[in-house]
Each structure stands twice: as structure tokens, then as C-alpha cells.
Motif scaffolding. Structure first.
Motif, PDB file in Angstrom:
ATOM      1  N   LEU A 120       0.830  -1.207   0.000  1.00 38.22           N
ATOM      2  CA  LEU A 120       0.000   0.000   0.000  1.00 38.22           C
ATOM      3  C   LEU A 120       0.864   1.257   0.000  1.00 38.22           C
ATOM      4  CD1 LEU A 120      -2.913  -0.801   2.489  1.00 38.22           C
ATOM      5  CD2 LEU A 120      -3.042  -0.568   0.010  1.00 38.22           C
ATOM      6  N   CYS A 121       1.907   1.262   0.819  1.00 36.77           N
ATOM      7  CA  CYS A 121       2.777   2.438   0.891  1.00 36.77           C
ATOM      8  C   CYS A 121       3.493   2.692  -0.433  1.00 36.77           C
ATOM      9  CB  CYS A 121       3.803   2.264   2.015  1.00 36.77           C
ATOM     10  SG  CYS A 121       3.097   2.385   3.676  1.00 36.77           S
ATOM     11  N   SER A 122       3.967   1.621  -1.073  1.00 35.18           N
ATOM     12  CA  SER A 122       4.680   1.799  -2.343  1.00 35.18           C
ATOM     13  C   SER A 122       3.747   2.262  -3.462  1.00 35.18           C
ATOM     14  CB  SER A 122       5.374   0.496  -2.741  1.00 35.18           C
ATOM     15  OG  SER A 122       4.436  -0.559  -2.906  1.00 35.18           O
ATOM     16  N   LEU A 123       2.542   1.700  -3.521  1.00 35.49           N
ATOM     17  CA  LEU A 123       1.595   2.079  -4.572  1.00 35.49           C
ATOM     18  C   LEU A 123       1.101   3.507  -4.388  1.00 35.49           C
ATOM     19  CD1 LEU A 123      -0.548  -1.162  -5.036  1.00 35.49           C
ATOM     20  CD2 LEU A 123       1.102  -0.189  -6.638  1.00 35.49           C
ATOM     21  N   PHE A 124       0.609   3.823  -3.183  1.00 26.21           N
ATOM     22  CA  PHE A 124       0.068   5.167  -2.969  1.00 26.21           C
ATOM     23  C   PHE A 124       1.176   6.214  -2.931  1.00 26.21           C
ATOM     24  CE2 PHE A 124      -3.685   2.805  -1.751  1.00 26.21           C
ATOM     25  CZ  PHE A 124      -4.706   3.618  -2.219  1.00 26.21           C
ATOM     26  N   GLY A 125       2.324   5.857  -2.379  1.00 28.02           N
ATOM     27  CA  GLY A 125       3.443   6.785  -2.406  1.00 28.02           C
ATOM     28  C   GLY A 125       3.878   7.091  -3.825  1.00 28.02           C
ATOM     29  N   GLY A 126       3.947   6.057  -4.669  1.00 27.89           N
ATOM     30  CA  GLY A 126       4.337   6.262  -6.060  1.00 27.89           C
ATOM     31  C   GLY A 126       3.311   7.071  -6.831  1.00 27.89           C
ATOM     32  N   LEU A 127       2.033   6.764  -6.635  1.00 27.44           N
ATOM     33  CA  LEU A 127       0.982   7.501  -7.338  1.00 27.44           C
ATOM     34  C   LEU A 127       0.963   8.973  -6.939  1.00 27.44           C
ATOM     35  CD1 LEU A 127      -1.952   4.913  -7.224  1.00 27.44           C
ATOM     36  CD2 LEU A 127      -0.613   5.575  -9.217  1.00 27.44           C
ATOM     37  N   ILE A 128       1.135   9.252  -5.661  1.00 29.72           N
ATOM     38  CA  ILE A 128       1.087  10.641  -5.197  1.00 29.72           C
ATOM     39  C   ILE A 128       2.316  11.417  -5.661  1.00 29.72           C
ATOM     40  CG2 ILE A 128       1.137  12.098  -3.143  1.00 29.72           C
ATOM     41  CD1 ILE A 128      -0.564   9.950  -1.750  1.00 29.72           C
ATOM     42  N   THR A 129       3.504  10.838  -5.491  1.00 28.50           N
ATOM     43  CA  THR A 129       4.710  11.549  -5.921  1.00 28.50           C
ATOM     44  C   THR A 129       4.771  11.667  -7.441  1.00 28.50           C
ATOM     45  OG1 THR A 129       5.989   9.480  -5.867  1.00 28.50           O
ATOM     46  CG2 THR A 129       6.021  10.861  -3.884  1.00 28.50           C
ATOM     47  N   GLY A 130       4.278  10.651  -8.158  1.00 29.81           N
ATOM     48  CA  GLY A 130       4.228  10.743  -9.617  1.00 29.81           C
ATOM     49  C   GLY A 130       3.269  11.818 -10.081  1.00 29.81           C
ATOM     50  N   THR A 131       2.139  11.937  -9.398  1.00 30.20           N
ATOM     51  CA  THR A 131       1.191  13.007  -9.716  1.00 30.20           C
ATOM     52  C   THR A 131       1.835  14.372  -9.506  1.00 30.20           C
ATOM     53  OG1 THR A 131      -0.703  11.621  -9.098  1.00 30.20           O
ATOM     54  CG2 THR A 131      -1.044  14.018  -9.106  1.00 30.20           C
ATOM     55  N   ALA A 132       2.558  14.519  -8.403  1.00 30.51           N
ATOM     56  CA  ALA A 132       3.249  15.783  -8.134  1.00 30.51           C
ATOM     57  C   ALA A 132       4.282  16.094  -9.207  1.00 30.51           C
ATOM     58  CB  ALA A 132       3.918  15.718  -6.758  1.00 30.51           C
ATOM     59  N   SER A 133       5.067  15.099  -9.594  1.00 33.13           N
ATOM     60  CA  SER A 133       6.072  15.308 -10.644  1.00 33.13           C
ATOM     61  C   SER A 133       5.418  15.647 -11.973  1.00 33.13           C
ATOM     62  CB  SER A 133       6.942  14.056 -10.792  1.00 33.13           C
ATOM     63  OG  SER A 133       7.701  13.820  -9.632  1.00 33.13           O
TER      64      SER A 133
END
Length: 292
Positions: free
Chosen positions: A120-133
Motif C-alpha cells: 500500500l505504501c509503495s503504490l500510494f506513495g508512487g501515485l502521489i509523488t508521480g502526480t506531483a512530478s
């Protein structure tokens, strides 16, 4: 003479502020608590923050590593990009510091929202940081100085910008594995990286990318009239010649979306069953305003 920001620049700074804040949330709420790693300089800063005394924080490493890289790429990227990028990283660093050290949020041993669930941390962390980038790139800035290095050195090394970033991240995750003497977290960090790439593509290119249709026909007038009437849009006509037959043809260049493809095919087949149709995706369409 007073200097003032245009509405366009205000909008960019507003979106970049939003991007910096949500990137800080993604890193400090989902990734850092369970020692997962972001990509590029952000991931490097997270690793250094774990290996050094607590006086050296994530936000400090973000500024120390990123800003010199953006300044180094000033000539290559231009002053506007550099200002936007440095501003975004400063916002990211400030809010990362606020979440970790000021706000009453415990992010020391687990994610406040996902606990210690690495998936969960890797998926949501990646989605959120990717959205920011994605937002930072779309509005003229950048979240990570590794992109500057990629632009500068990728051609010299004979690889693409994307390949340069990927190689950097592979090296980063390998170093993380040796430093931690465990490969579980680096492998989950790759999941974060893949989720971030998908989110960046979604933000920059959109969920429904535009389609380009190239139609080769000898009944261009009827086809253009029918398509224009159906879709209320224009198209471009180019003179062409059949490579095998030597006959004169017309090539019609037409932009549409995926929901219009079937209708377009049916219209063309009724008029010219022998028409040749090629459909491909386009990343961006920029309609230019005509001069008044």
C-alpha cells in the motif's frame, strides 16, 4: 517600472505550490516512514537521511542536492525553468520538514494511513509523488534535479533521458540494498517507481490521448465534407501519389478522440471502401489562435 506576474505565471506558481505539497505528503506519509525510496535525488536524499545523524534531515538534503543541479542546468534549461524548479523543491522541502518535525503527525515508524503495509505504501506513495512530478513538469518546473543531469548528459552517453533516469534509479536501489543488507525495500521501491511513471504519464498526457487519423483516398472532397459535418472540426489535406499504382491521391490528416473512431470509419467506408486509414496516438495538440 513595476514588475508583476501575469495570470499565466500566477497559475504556474499556484500549481507548482500544490505539486510541492502533495509530493511532500507522498514521501513523508507513505514512503519515508517504512523506509521506501522515492526516485532520483529525492530517493538519494531519503537514503542519506537514514544513514546520517538525525541533525541531517530529508528536507536539508533535498535543498543541498537539488538546487546546485538546477543552477548547473541554468544555461541548458533557461532561467524560467530553473526558477520554477527551485521554487517547487523549496515548497517540497518546507512541507516535508513541517510534516516530519512540526505538525503533530507521527511518521517515525509507520505510515499514519497505511501502517507498515509495504505494498500500500509503495503504490500510494508512487501515485502521489508521480502526480506531483507530472504537475510540476506540465507547468514548467521539475521536482528532481536528476532530470537536469539527464538532459545534459544523456546525449553524451548515447542514451535517452528516460533511460538515464532509469539507470540512476537502478543504481540507487542497488546501493540501498547493499546499505540495508536487504532487498525487500529496494524491490518495493521499484513498485513505487513504476506507479510514479504511470501517474506522470496520466498527468502529462491525459487519460484519453488524442488520436491522429491519416486517410489516403481519391474521394477527399466527399470524405472531408462528411467528417466536417459530423464532427464540426477541420482537417488538413495533402497531395499524395500511390507508390505502386502511381495514381494521384489525397492524404487527409485528422485529429479525433477514441470515441469518434468507429463513427469515422463507418463514414469513410460508405464513401470510399478502398480508403487507407492509419490511426495513431498523439501526446499533445496545440490549437494556435489566429492573428486578429
Amino acid at each position: 517600472m513595476k514588475l508583476s506576474l501575469s495570470d499565466f505565471e500566477r497559475r504556474n506558481f499556484l500549481v507548482l505550490t500544490f505539486a510541492g505539497i502533495i509530493n511532500a505528503i507522498g514521501v513523508t506519509i507513505f514512503l519515508a516512514p517504512v523506509k521506501l525510496y522515492d526516485t532520483g535525488i529525492s530517493g538519494t536524499s531519503m537514503l542519506l537521511g537514514q544513514l546520517t545523524p538525525s541533525t541531517f534531515s530529508l528536507s536539508m538534503f533535498l535543498l543541498i542536492l537539488n538546487i546546485p543541479l538546477f543552477l548547473y542546468g541554468l544555461k541548458k534549461q533557461g532561467p524560467v525553468f530553473t526558477i520554477y524548479a527551485i521554487y517547487t523543491v523549496i515548497i517540497y522541502s518546507i512541507f516535508a520538514w513541517l510534516i516530519e518535525d512540526v505538525l503533530p503527525i507521527n511518521v517515525s515508524i509507520a505510515s499514519p494511513l497505511a501502517g507498515t503495509d509495504l505494498l500500500l505504501c509503495s503504490l500510494f506513495g508512487g501515485l502521489i509523488t508521480g502526480t506531483a512530478s507530472g504537475f510540476s513538469l506540465r507547468f514548467g518546473g521539475a521536482m528532481d534535479g536528476i532530470e537536469v543531469l539527464a538532459v545534459i548528459f544523456s546525449k553524451q552517453l548515447g542514451i535517452s533521458v528516460g533511460a538515464f533516469v532509469m539507470v540512476y534509479n537502478v543504481i540507487l536501489y542497488t546501493i540501498c540494498g547493499f546499505c540495508l543488507q536487504s532487498w525487500i525495500l529496494p524491490l518495493y521501491s521499484i513498485v513505487t517507481y513504476m506507479a510514479a511513471i504511470k501517474a506522470i504519464d496520466f498527468i502529462i498526457e491525459g487519460f484519453d490521448r488524442a488520436k491522429c487519423a491519416i486517410i489516403v483516398t481519391d474521394q477527399a472532397d466527399d470524405i472531408c465534407d462528411a467528417l466536417s459535418k459530423e464532427f464540426q472540426t477541420g482537417m488538413t489535406r495533402l497531395a499524395a501519389r500511390g507508390g505502386y499504382s502511381g495514381e494521384d491521391k489525397t492524404m487527409i490528416y485528422f485529429i479525433l478522440n477514441r470515441f469518434q473512431i468507429t463513427t469515422m470509419k463507418n463514414i469513410i467506408r460508405k464513401i470510399d471502401p478502398k480508403a487507407y486509414i492509419v490511426i495513431s496516438e498523439v501526446a499533445d495538440v496545440f490549437p494556435m489562435n489566429q492573428a486578429q
